[in-house]
Structure formats: structure tokens, C-alpha cells
Motif scaffolding. Structure first.
Motif, PDB file in Angstrom:
ATOM      1  N   LEU A   6       0.828  -1.202   0.000  1.00  0.00           N
ATOM      2  CA  LEU A   6       0.000   0.000   0.000  1.00  0.00           C
ATOM      3  C   LEU A   6       0.865   1.255   0.000  1.00  0.00           C
ATOM      4  O   LEU A   6       0.618   2.205  -0.758  1.00  0.00           O
ATOM      5  N   LEU A   7       1.903   1.243   0.846  1.00  0.00           N
ATOM      6  CA  LEU A   7       2.792   2.396   0.913  1.00  0.00           C
ATOM      7  C   LEU A   7       3.547   2.597  -0.399  1.00  0.00           C
ATOM      8  O   LEU A   7       3.711   3.722  -0.869  1.00  0.00           O
ATOM      9  N   SER A   9       2.594   1.632  -3.440  1.00  0.00           N
ATOM     10  CA  SER A   9       1.672   2.081  -4.486  1.00  0.00           C
ATOM     11  C   SER A   9       1.281   3.539  -4.294  1.00  0.00           C
ATOM     12  O   SER A   9       0.916   4.225  -5.251  1.00  0.00           O
ATOM     13  N   THR A  10       1.364   4.024  -3.067  1.00  0.00           N
ATOM     14  CA  THR A  10       1.064   5.426  -2.787  1.00  0.00           C
ATOM     15  C   THR A  10       2.299   6.294  -2.987  1.00  0.00           C
ATOM     16  O   THR A  10       2.215   7.395  -3.546  1.00  0.00           O
ATOM     17  N   ALA A  11       3.451   5.777  -2.546  1.00  0.00           N
ATOM     18  CA  ALA A  11       4.676   6.586  -2.553  1.00  0.00           C
ATOM     19  C   ALA A  11       5.202   6.842  -3.964  1.00  0.00           C
ATOM     20  O   ALA A  11       5.702   7.934  -4.248  1.00  0.00           O
ATOM     21  N   MET A  14       3.465   9.721  -5.691  1.00  0.00           N
ATOM     22  CA  MET A  14       3.830  10.942  -4.961  1.00  0.00           C
ATOM     23  C   MET A  14       5.240  11.389  -5.350  1.00  0.00           C
ATOM     24  O   MET A  14       5.489  12.575  -5.597  1.00  0.00           O
ATOM     25  N   TYR A 137      -3.301  13.081  -4.052  1.00  0.00           N
ATOM     26  CA  TYR A 137      -2.641  11.916  -3.463  1.00  0.00           C
ATOM     27  C   TYR A 137      -2.882  11.711  -1.970  1.00  0.00           C
ATOM     28  O   TYR A 137      -2.324  10.771  -1.391  1.00  0.00           O
ATOM     29  N   THR A 138      -3.665  12.573  -1.346  1.00  0.00           N
ATOM     30  CA  THR A 138      -3.949  12.383   0.074  1.00  0.00           C
ATOM     31  C   THR A 138      -5.447  12.503   0.335  1.00  0.00           C
ATOM     32  O   THR A 138      -6.183  13.063  -0.471  1.00  0.00           O
ATOM     33  N   THR A 139      -5.861  11.969   1.456  1.00  0.00           N
ATOM     34  CA  THR A 139      -7.248  12.105   1.898  1.00  0.00           C
ATOM     35  C   THR A 139      -7.257  12.596   3.336  1.00  0.00           C
ATOM     36  O   THR A 139      -6.322  12.328   4.105  1.00  0.00           O
ATOM     37  N   GLU A 142      -6.758  10.137   6.240  1.00  0.00           N
ATOM     38  CA  GLU A 142      -5.492   9.396   6.307  1.00  0.00           C
ATOM     39  C   GLU A 142      -4.341  10.388   6.445  1.00  0.00           C
ATOM     40  O   GLU A 142      -3.594  10.643   5.496  1.00  0.00           O
ATOM     41  N   GLN A 145      -0.667  10.127   5.058  1.00  0.00           N
ATOM     42  CA  GLN A 145      -0.351  10.350   3.649  1.00  0.00           C
ATOM     43  C   GLN A 145       0.293  11.718   3.431  1.00  0.00           C
ATOM     44  O   GLN A 145       1.211  11.852   2.615  1.00  0.00           O
ATOM     45  N   PHE A 149       3.985  12.179   1.978  1.00  0.00           N
ATOM     46  CA  PHE A 149       4.210  13.028   0.810  1.00  0.00           C
ATOM     47  C   PHE A 149       5.287  14.067   1.110  1.00  0.00           C
ATOM     48  O   PHE A 149       6.214  14.276   0.321  1.00  0.00           O
TER      49      PHE A 149
END
Length: 202
Positions: A6-7, A9-11, A14, A137-139, A142, A145, A149
Motif C-alpha cells: 500500500l505504501l 503504491s502510494t509513494a 507521490m 494523493y492524500t485524503t 489518512e 499520507q 508526501f
């Protein structure tokens, strides 16, 4: 999906956004190039550090809701735009004042830490880029995130800006004629003035 996946796929998105936003030509990058061309690398990196930390502070402040002030206080947006225009024109004038001679001491003062930080806070595009990245890219539910970022942005921004300083130092190594550096100064000054005009017409 595991936390590490998860990290990752997010990072990655970003990091790609941070790299594209940091390394692409802009007023801060132009000043980095100019600093590397005219001053010792160490002085250029002081400016880079100020610009990077100034941007991260702005980024986190916008993540905390500061950007919403622009929608309820239009005068603030106008102030930022005009302050940014005047600041860019001032830096452009400083470049035009340089005579093209490579002076390690004296003469025109190298842009420092506070100049770098101020450029970010007075640049409406830095506000917009921060808001766009945070929105994409953030919510709100959360908060990690935002910090992830910012943690990615910090080294990417610093290294991207530093590469412009080193590019200027590389240029200085092979260009010793004052007339050539004077031409470079004028070209960079025009680029900064053009950045100010873009702010004016937007």
C-alpha cells in the motif's frame, strides 16, 4: 493488500509528482542555476535548503487547511501575486546588475536561505502545486499520507534544486569570458521577468 504494498503504491506516484514539480524549470530553478554560475556551490546549496524547507513548510500548512484561506480571502491571493511579481522583478534586476565577472568575494550578494524560503511563500504557483498534489494523493481521513508526501518531497526537492546549482557550477567551469556570462545573466534575468509577467496575466 499489505501495508508495504500500500505504501509503495502510494509513494511512487507521490515521488513522481514531486520530481516533476521540483526539477522542471521555474523561478526557483533559474535562481539556483544563476547561483551556481556566479557563486561557490556551498552558497547555492544554502539557497536550495531555504527553498526546500520553505516549500515543505508551505506544503504542510496547506495540508492543514491554509489554502482554504485563498477562497475566503481573495485579497490574500492578490497580495501573493503582486508580492511574487515584485520579488521576481527584484531578483531579475539583481541579475542584470551583475557584470559577468566571476567574483568569489564582494560584489553582488548570493541569494541566501531566507530568499529561497520567501520565493516559495510568495509564489502562487507553489500554493497551487501543493494544493493539487495534496488533493490528488492524500485524503483527510489518512493524515499519514500528508506526512509521507512531505517526507518524499523533502529529499526530492532538495536534490532537484541542487542539480540546477551544480549545472550552473559546471557551466562556470567552462565559461570564463565575462561577455558570455553577461549574456547568460541577461537571459536568466529575462526568464525571471517573464515568470513575473506570467503571474501578472494569469
Amino acid at each position: 493488500m499489505t501495508m508495504s504494498v500500500l505504501l509503495t503504491s502510494t509513494a511512487l506516484p507521490m515521488a513522481a509528482f514531486a520530481l516533476a514539480a521540483s526539477i522542471s524549470p521555474g523561478p526557483v530553478n533559474i535562481v539556483c542555476l544563476s547561483s551556481g554560475t556566479h557563486f561557490p556551490i556551498a552558497k547555492g546549496l544554502v539557497f536550495v535548503t531555504g527553498a526546500t524547507l520553505g516549500f515543505i513548510a508551505l506544503f504542510l500548512a496547506i495540508g492543514a487547511g491554509l489554502y482554504s484561506l485563498l477562497s475566503v480571502a481573495p485579497l490574500l491571493e492578490s497580495f501573493l501575486r503582486w508580492a511574487g511579481i515584485l520579488f521576481l522583478l527584484y531578483l531579475s534586476y539583481q541579475l542584470l546588475q551583475h557584470d559577468g565577472r566571476l567574483q568569489e568575494r564582494g560584489g553582488v550578494k548570493a541569494p541566501g536561505f531566507m530568499t529561497g524560503a520567501m520565493m516559495q511563500w510568495l509564489n502562487p504557483k507553489a500554493w497551487l502545486a501543493s494544493a493539487a498534489g495534496i488533493g490528488a494523493y492524500t485524503t483527510a481521513n489518512e493524515p499519514y499520507q500528508l506526512w509521507l508526501f512531505a517526507g518524499l518531497y523533502l529529499p526530492i526537492c532538495w536534490l532537484s534544486l541542487a542539480s540546477w546549482v551544480y549545472a550552473g557550477a559546471f557551466l562556470k567551469r567552462y565559461v570564463h569570458r565575462p561577455t558570455i556570462l553577461l549574456t547568460i545573466n541577461r537571459a536568466l534575468a529575462i526568464c525571471l521577468a517573464a515568470s513575473a509577467i506570467v503571474l501578472l496575466v494569469e
